[in-house]
Design a protein around this motif. Structure first.
Motif, short mmCIF file in Angstrom:
data_model
loop_
_atom_site.label_atom_id
_atom_site.label_comp_id
_atom_site.label_asym_id
_atom_site.label_seq_id
_atom_site.Cartn_x
_atom_site.Cartn_y
_atom_site.Cartn_z
N VAL A 121 -9.60 3.55 -4.26
CA VAL A 121 -10.06 4.29 -5.44
C VAL A 121 -9.88 3.35 -6.69
O VAL A 121 -8.89 2.53 -6.69
CB VAL A 121 -9.65 5.48 -5.71
N ARG A 122 -10.63 3.56 -7.73
CA ARG A 122 -10.43 2.81 -8.92
C ARG A 122 -9.38 3.35 -9.76
O ARG A 122 -9.39 4.75 -9.74
CB ARG A 122 -11.76 2.68 -9.64
N HIS B 92 0.81 -1.39 -0.03
CA HIS B 92 0.05 0.00 0.07
C HIS B 92 0.94 1.09 -0.11
O HIS B 92 0.39 2.34 -0.71
CB HIS B 92 -0.96 0.18 1.20
N SER B 93 2.03 1.17 0.55
CA SER B 93 2.99 2.17 0.65
C SER B 93 4.07 2.30 -0.64
O SER B 93 4.54 3.30 -0.89
CB SER B 93 3.63 2.35 1.89
N LYS C 249 -6.52 1.08 -5.94
CA LYS C 249 -5.22 1.61 -5.15
C LYS C 249 -5.79 2.36 -3.86
O LYS C 249 -6.82 2.94 -3.90
CB LYS C 249 -4.34 2.40 -5.94
N VAL C 250 -4.74 2.34 -2.85
CA VAL C 250 -5.25 2.93 -1.48
C VAL C 250 -4.34 4.38 -1.77
O VAL C 250 -3.49 4.52 -2.23
CB VAL C 250 -4.56 2.46 -0.39
N THR C 251 -5.26 5.57 -1.06
CA THR C 251 -4.67 6.88 -1.08
C THR C 251 -5.16 7.66 0.10
O THR C 251 -5.87 7.23 0.80
CB THR C 251 -5.27 7.69 -2.25
N SER C 252 -4.42 8.62 0.36
CA SER C 252 -4.83 9.23 1.38
C SER C 252 -5.91 10.23 1.20
O SER C 252 -6.50 10.01 -0.09
CB SER C 252 -3.75 10.52 1.68
N LEU C 253 -6.64 10.99 1.95
CA LEU C 253 -7.82 11.69 1.65
C LEU C 253 -7.51 12.68 0.75
O LEU C 253 -8.42 13.28 -0.22
CB LEU C 253 -8.29 12.39 3.17
N GLY D 107 -3.57 -8.30 -4.92
CA GLY D 107 -5.11 -8.30 -5.31
C GLY D 107 -5.71 -7.10 -5.77
O GLY D 107 -6.63 -7.00 -6.63
N LYS D 108 -5.42 -5.84 -4.96
CA LYS D 108 -5.86 -4.62 -5.24
C LYS D 108 -5.72 -4.20 -6.93
O LYS D 108 -6.35 -3.76 -7.81
CB LYS D 108 -5.74 -3.64 -4.43
#
Length: 160
Positions: free
Chosen positions: A152-153, A82-83, A98-102, A91-92
């Motif tokens: 998010v996609r 994730h980082s 993907k994972v993001t900050s706000l 999997g993602k």
């Protein structure tokens, strides 16, 4: 329909396309489980052979070490990916998430580790924290809210 209502409807529609919903995230989690299944089973078996518990106390010791090791592996796997520049576990990434900050930025390893640890809240709420992904407008689980992250996609999918 007024202009404000039209804008709100368009924003809600684009939000649905932007954020990773419940079922696609379940799919990503299943892929991650498959990726780690064999290595974790092998490691667990190796640990079992090394400790070779014969008493109840030794069995409890083995189970404790095995559990801590499994938690650590998942933590490093999840936080590491994730980082990373991918911002996603295997999997993602395979499913275009993907994972993001706000703010939409990449998160640090510490931030990602905190997000993973916050998933304990989902277990303590009997899964309600995960179900929230399907119920919130920005598809955030309890752990996402605590960590200040979105899933998010993205069009950027494998190859791994």
């Amino acid at each position: 329909m007024s202009e404000a209502q039209n804008h709100q409807a368009l924003t809600q529609e684009s939000d649905k396309k932007l954020y990773g919903g419940f079922w696609i995230r379940v799919g990503a989690a299943l892929i991650d489980m498959l990726v780690l299944l064999i290595p974790m089973l092998l490691l667990s078996y190796l640990l079992l052979v090394l400790i070779a518990p014969t008493t109840h106390e030794e069995e409890l010791f083995y189970q404790g070490i095995d559990s801590v090791l499994a938690f650590a592996i998942w933590l490093v796997y999840t936080a590491g990916f994730h980082s990373s520049t991918w911002q996603a576990t295997l999997g993602k990434r395979a499913l275009g998430l993907k994972v993001t900050s706000l703010e939409g930025n990449r998160i640090s390893f510490g931030h990602a580790a905190g997000r993973y640890v916050a998933e304990i809240l989902n277990v303590l709420t009997l899964g309600i924290g995960y179900i929230m992904v399907g119920l919130t407008s920005r598809k955030q689980g309890l752990h996402d809210m605590v960590a200040g992250t979105y899933v998010v996609r993205t069009d950027d999918r494998g190859p791994f």
